[in-house]
Design a protein around this motif. Structure first.
Motif, PDB file in Angstrom:
ATOM      1  N   VAL A  53       1.004  -1.264  -0.305  1.00  0.00           N
ATOM      2  CA  VAL A  53      -0.055  -0.187  -0.237  1.00  0.00           C
ATOM      3  C   VAL A  53       0.936   1.299   0.043  1.00  0.00           C
ATOM      4  CG1 VAL A  53      -1.282   1.329   1.594  1.00  0.00           C
ATOM      5  CG2 VAL A  53      -2.072  -0.969   0.864  1.00  0.00           C
ATOM      6  N   LEU A  54       2.018   0.958   0.593  1.00  0.00           N
ATOM      7  CA  LEU A  54       2.946   2.196   1.035  1.00  0.00           C
ATOM      8  C   LEU A  54       3.683   2.564  -0.483  1.00  0.00           C
ATOM      9  CD1 LEU A  54       4.258   1.578   4.339  1.00  0.00           C
ATOM     10  CD2 LEU A  54       2.122   2.397   3.749  1.00  0.00           C
ATOM     11  N   MET A  55       3.941   1.468  -1.255  1.00  0.00           N
ATOM     12  CA  MET A  55       4.474   1.797  -2.495  1.00  0.00           C
ATOM     13  C   MET A  55       3.744   2.399  -3.293  1.00  0.00           C
ATOM     14  SD  MET A  55       7.380  -1.328  -2.615  1.00  0.00           S
ATOM     15  CE  MET A  55       8.126  -0.138  -4.093  1.00  0.00           C
ATOM     16  N   GLY A  56       2.375   1.732  -3.289  1.00  0.00           N
ATOM     17  CA  GLY A  56       1.324   2.435  -4.084  1.00  0.00           C
ATOM     18  C   GLY A  56       1.106   3.883  -3.815  1.00  0.00           C
ATOM     19  N   GLY A  57       1.074   4.085  -2.634  1.00  0.00           N
ATOM     20  CA  GLY A  57       0.948   5.489  -2.132  1.00  0.00           C
ATOM     21  C   GLY A  57       1.948   6.590  -2.785  1.00  0.00           C
ATOM     22  N   MET A  58       3.216   6.040  -2.661  1.00  0.00           N
ATOM     23  CA  MET A  58       4.277   6.880  -3.330  1.00  0.00           C
ATOM     24  C   MET A  58       3.918   7.157  -4.718  1.00  0.00           C
ATOM     25  SD  MET A  58       8.151   5.742  -1.522  1.00  0.00           S
ATOM     26  CE  MET A  58       7.629   3.805  -1.303  1.00  0.00           C
ATOM     27  N   ALA A  59       3.807   6.177  -5.441  1.00  0.00           N
ATOM     28  CA  ALA A  59       3.583   6.331  -6.858  1.00  0.00           C
ATOM     29  C   ALA A  59       2.214   7.068  -7.102  1.00  0.00           C
ATOM     30  CB  ALA A  59       3.346   4.963  -7.498  1.00  0.00           C
ATOM     31  N   GLY A  60       1.054   7.008  -6.467  1.00  0.00           N
ATOM     32  CA  GLY A  60      -0.169   7.766  -6.500  1.00  0.00           C
ATOM     33  C   GLY A  60       0.056   9.319  -6.242  1.00  0.00           C
ATOM     34  N   GLY A 108      -3.192   1.370  -2.443  1.00  0.00           N
ATOM     35  CA  GLY A 108      -2.101   2.373  -2.477  1.00  0.00           C
ATOM     36  C   GLY A 108      -2.170   3.435  -3.129  1.00  0.00           C
ATOM     37  N   LEU A 109      -2.260   3.062  -4.609  1.00  0.00           N
ATOM     38  CA  LEU A 109      -2.277   4.319  -5.658  1.00  0.00           C
ATOM     39  C   LEU A 109      -3.417   5.131  -5.531  1.00  0.00           C
ATOM     40  CD1 LEU A 109      -1.039   4.968  -8.450  1.00  0.00           C
ATOM     41  CD2 LEU A 109      -2.644   3.543  -9.354  1.00  0.00           C
ATOM     42  N   ALA A 110      -4.589   4.660  -5.049  1.00  0.00           N
ATOM     43  CA  ALA A 110      -5.601   5.407  -4.884  1.00  0.00           C
ATOM     44  C   ALA A 110      -5.500   6.521  -3.427  1.00  0.00           C
ATOM     45  CB  ALA A 110      -7.030   4.802  -4.578  1.00  0.00           C
ATOM     46  N   ILE A 111      -4.854   5.824  -2.413  1.00  0.00           N
ATOM     47  CA  ILE A 111      -4.775   6.581  -1.200  1.00  0.00           C
ATOM     48  C   ILE A 111      -3.528   7.664  -1.332  1.00  0.00           C
ATOM     49  CG2 ILE A 111      -3.521   6.222   1.093  1.00  0.00           C
ATOM     50  CD1 ILE A 111      -4.598   3.324   1.154  1.00  0.00           C
ATOM     51  N   GLY A 112      -2.509   7.523  -2.175  1.00  0.00           N
ATOM     52  CA  GLY A 112      -1.773   8.260  -2.478  1.00  0.00           C
ATOM     53  C   GLY A 112      -2.463   9.483  -3.220  1.00  0.00           C
ATOM     54  N   LEU A 376      -0.497  28.929  -5.162  1.00  0.00           N
ATOM     55  CA  LEU A 376      -1.333  28.177  -5.889  1.00  0.00           C
ATOM     56  C   LEU A 376      -0.804  27.670  -7.214  1.00  0.00           C
ATOM     57  CD1 LEU A 376      -4.428  27.454  -6.293  1.00  0.00           C
ATOM     58  CD2 LEU A 376      -4.633  29.939  -7.403  1.00  0.00           C
ATOM     59  N   ARG A 377       0.057  28.351  -7.835  1.00  0.00           N
ATOM     60  CA  ARG A 377       0.482  28.152  -9.121  1.00  0.00           C
ATOM     61  C   ARG A 377       1.318  26.759  -9.231  1.00  0.00           C
ATOM     62  NH1 ARG A 377       3.497  31.723  -8.991  1.00  0.00           N
ATOM     63  NH2 ARG A 377       5.413  30.974  -8.767  1.00  0.00           N
ATOM     64  N   ILE A 378       1.691  26.286  -8.040  1.00  0.00           N
ATOM     65  CA  ILE A 378       2.463  24.991  -7.861  1.00  0.00           C
ATOM     66  C   ILE A 378       1.933  24.254  -6.884  1.00  0.00           C
ATOM     67  CG2 ILE A 378       4.566  25.724  -8.965  1.00  0.00           C
ATOM     68  CD1 ILE A 378       5.832  25.839  -6.050  1.00  0.00           C
ATOM     69  N   ARG A 379       0.681  24.573  -6.187  1.00  0.00           N
ATOM     70  CA  ARG A 379       0.316  23.827  -5.005  1.00  0.00           C
ATOM     71  C   ARG A 379      -0.060  22.475  -5.095  1.00  0.00           C
ATOM     72  NH1 ARG A 379      -4.199  27.123  -3.033  1.00  0.00           N
ATOM     73  NH2 ARG A 379      -2.463  28.449  -2.377  1.00  0.00           N
ATOM     74  N   GLY A 380      -0.643  22.144  -6.454  1.00  0.00           N
ATOM     75  CA  GLY A 380      -0.864  20.663  -6.663  1.00  0.00           C
ATOM     76  C   GLY A 380       0.419  19.793  -6.712  1.00  0.00           C
ATOM     77  N   PHE A 381       1.466  20.192  -7.447  1.00  0.00           N
ATOM     78  CA  PHE A 381       2.746  19.561  -7.364  1.00  0.00           C
ATOM     79  C   PHE A 381       3.496  19.572  -6.087  1.00  0.00           C
ATOM     80  CE2 PHE A 381       7.450  19.715  -7.391  1.00  0.00           C
ATOM     81  CZ  PHE A 381       7.762  18.322  -8.122  1.00  0.00           C
ATOM     82  N   ALA A 382       3.428  20.528  -5.378  1.00  0.00           N
ATOM     83  CA  ALA A 382       4.166  20.581  -4.188  1.00  0.00           C
ATOM     84  C   ALA A 382       3.241  19.934  -3.191  1.00  0.00           C
ATOM     85  CB  ALA A 382       3.819  22.136  -3.680  1.00  0.00           C
ATOM     86  N   THR A 383       1.985  19.727  -3.031  1.00  0.00           N
ATOM     87  CA  THR A 383       1.446  18.925  -2.222  1.00  0.00           C
ATOM     88  C   THR A 383       1.737  17.669  -2.292  1.00  0.00           C
ATOM     89  OG1 THR A 383      -0.332  20.818  -1.986  1.00  0.00           O
ATOM     90  CG2 THR A 383      -0.770  18.595  -0.861  1.00  0.00           C
ATOM     91  N   SER A 384       1.435  17.188  -3.446  1.00  0.00           N
ATOM     92  CA  SER A 384       1.987  15.747  -3.816  1.00  0.00           C
ATOM     93  C   SER A 384       3.064  15.330  -3.363  1.00  0.00           C
ATOM     94  CB  SER A 384       1.492  15.426  -5.435  1.00  0.00           C
ATOM     95  OG  SER A 384       2.426  16.153  -6.315  1.00  0.00           O
ATOM     96  N   LEU A 385       4.042  16.063  -3.708  1.00  0.00           N
ATOM     97  CA  LEU A 385       5.457  15.923  -3.136  1.00  0.00           C
ATOM     98  C   LEU A 385       5.613  15.652  -1.666  1.00  0.00           C
ATOM     99  CD1 LEU A 385       8.381  15.655  -4.007  1.00  0.00           C
ATOM    100  CD2 LEU A 385       8.816  18.009  -3.469  1.00  0.00           C
ATOM    101  N   GLY A 386       4.803  16.491  -0.993  1.00  0.00           N
ATOM    102  CA  GLY A 386       4.668  16.430   0.430  1.00  0.00           C
ATOM    103  C   GLY A 386       4.273  15.008   0.720  1.00  0.00           C
ATOM    104  N   SER A 387       2.722  14.525   0.050  1.00  0.00           N
ATOM    105  CA  SER A 387       2.451  13.292   0.273  1.00  0.00           C
ATOM    106  C   SER A 387       3.422  12.190  -0.081  1.00  0.00           C
ATOM    107  CB  SER A 387       1.218  13.282  -0.733  1.00  0.00           C
ATOM    108  OG  SER A 387       0.545  12.230  -0.365  1.00  0.00           O
ATOM    109  N   PHE A 388       3.976  12.274  -1.169  1.00  0.00           N
ATOM    110  CA  PHE A 388       4.976  11.368  -1.400  1.00  0.00           C
ATOM    111  C   PHE A 388       6.086  10.996  -0.217  1.00  0.00           C
ATOM    112  CE2 PHE A 388       9.361  10.372  -2.598  1.00  0.00           C
ATOM    113  CZ  PHE A 388       9.413   9.359  -3.242  1.00  0.00           C
TER     114      PHE A 388
END
Length: 452
Positions: A53-60, A108-112, A376-388
């Motif tokens: 699940v955790l590996m899928g989370g990283m990818a997601g 994990g992909l969905a959780i990510g 806002l301009r990079i919020r999607g990418f930046a938040t996803s990196l934090g999630s990673f």
């Protein structure tokens, strides 16, 4: 429906993604003893069954960051719900360990995806004075999902192939998320970023009074105008002016995960067995208690996060988790002289107190801070990196715990002392890196970095 009630409804629907997050990460705790018995899993295979699940989370979290900026917060959550449905079915019907691991990779992909898209969506919908409370709905839903998974484990423990019924139960909230996301609006901030100002105004008027909606739209538009000559570039996240937000996004999850939270969430049944509880119903019931404490404590965070502020709760939580982790370590180190009854009291009490302090601080603050601090301009990418980074650190804690638990570090409590030291380092992180965002709009926070 009143505007306040509508906001709570939107947050609750989106937070169903958090319920799935909690359920699909927590269910392995109660299902694993039965899976091990049926398939005779080795310790390494056990680690993979948990950590897939955790590996899928990283990818997601990595793959979907830019998709959220391109497709929108709403549609990316609909995509995640479809993946949840597929993963729930595959884990429930898995004929072999490899199929189970594949299904958990899908989950994990969905959780990510939801681990960054749901807090981001709620933060962009919520008024500043309610943002902490509403984003913390996500963490509350995670704790409810964990509790539900433990209750399902207890309910189905005596059934033949009961562990499959535990996984089937995850199908229900997946379907709820899929239906619910069609009933909520898109993020007004994302709509403005795509030039769809009229649609954004319609959404804002649904959740704010007209005058406030106009002011909110003006603030969002002004922030976008300030950035109009600068194209979104993920490399900006690593620029000197955003160094502190970057450190916050990585550091909060490093402290959160290496405090050992998911060693407790995934393996509390095993921890209680190590403390002298018999295997089976007794250890599982003690684990259900973990879920109850986790949920009730997160309700405190929902109540007081906007009132007390981020940093006071962080300090309180770090001190409390350090003391409780040190208590657990002490109990296992001196278990031979303490006796079985005192060992049970200290280990279970230490775990419950640890969960309480974690749930009012590190648990909700990780998701809240990464949804607040980026432009806002990079919020999607930046938040996803934090999630990673959340999933990256989670993977190493969860994969190594069963191996370390079988070594001398597990039997003498050394592993919990390592977690204690990490939490103590977290006090320095809270003092010198984290800043207070209570009461600030997302645009106020963005202007803070623009002025650097």
């Amino acid at each position: 429906m009143s505007k306040t009630l509508l906001l709570y409804f939107i947050a609750a629907v989106a937070a169903t993604g958090g319920l799935l997050f909690g359920f699909d990460t927590g269910v392995i705790n109660v299902a694993l003893p039965f899976i091990k018995q049926e398939w005779q899993l080795s310790e390494t295979a056990e680690g993979w069954a948990v950590s897939a699940v955790l590996m899928g989370g990283m990818a997601g979290s990595l793959l979907s960051g830019q998709l959220a900026d391109r497709l929108g917060r709403k549609r990316i959550n609909i995509l995640a719900s479809l993946i949840f449905v597929a993963g729930s079915v595959l884990t429930a019907i898995a004929p072999a360990p490899s199929w189970l691991i594949a299904g958990r990779l899908l989950l994990g992909l969905a959780i990510g995806i939801v681990s960054f898209s749901v807090p981001l969506y709620i933060a962009e919908i919520a008024p500043s004075h309610m943002r902490g409370r509403l984003v913390t709905f996500f963490q509350l839903a995670i704790t409810i999902g964990i509790l539900v998974s433990y209750l399902c484990g207890y309910a189905f423990a005596d059934y033949e192939n009961g562990w499959r019924l535990m996984f089937w139960a995850g199908f229900v909230p997946a379907a709820m998320l899929l239906v619910g996301m069609f009933l909520v609006p898109e993020s007004p901030r994302w709509l403005v970023s795509k030039g769809r100002t009229d649609e954004a105004m319609v959404v804002l008027e649904r959740i704010h009074e007209s005058a406030h909606a106009r002011q909110e739209l003006a603030d969002i538009t002004r922030a976008m105008q300030d950035e109009k000559n600068r194209r979104p570039d993920w490399r900006e996240l690593f620029s000197p002016r955003l160094r502190i937000p970057l450190f916050i996004g990585i550091g909060i999850f490093l402290i959160q995960q290496f405090s050992g939270i998911n060693a407790v969430i995934y393996y509390s049944t095993r921890i209680f067995e190590m403390a002298g509880f018999g295997s089976g119903d007794t250890a599982i019931m003690a684990t259900v208690g973990v879920g109850v404490v986790n949920t009730l404590s997160t309700l405190l965070a929902v109540r007081f996060l906007d009132q007390w502020g981020r940093k006071p709760l962080l300090y309180t939580g770090l001190i409390g988790t350090a003391v409780s982790l040190a208590t657990i370590s002490f109990a296992f180190y001196f278990k031979d002289s303490l006796g079985v009854d005192l060992l049970k009291i200290l280990s279970v009490g230490g775990v419950y107190v640890y969960i309480l302090f974690f749930a009012i601080s590190l648990g909700p603050l990780g998701w809240l801070l990464i949804s607040e601090v980026y432009p806002l301009r990079i919020r999607g990418f930046a938040t996803s990196l934090g999630s990673f980074y959340h999933w990256f650190f989670d993977f190493w804690v969860s994969f190594t715990f069963p191996i370390l638990a079988a070594s001398s570090l597990g039997t003498n409590g050394g592993i919990f002392m390592i977690y204690t030291l990490v939490v103590l380092l977290g006090l320095l992180f809270a003092r010198y890196i984290v800043f207070e965002t209570k009461g600030l709009s997302l645009e106020d926070i963005e202007r803070k970095w623009a002025s650097k």
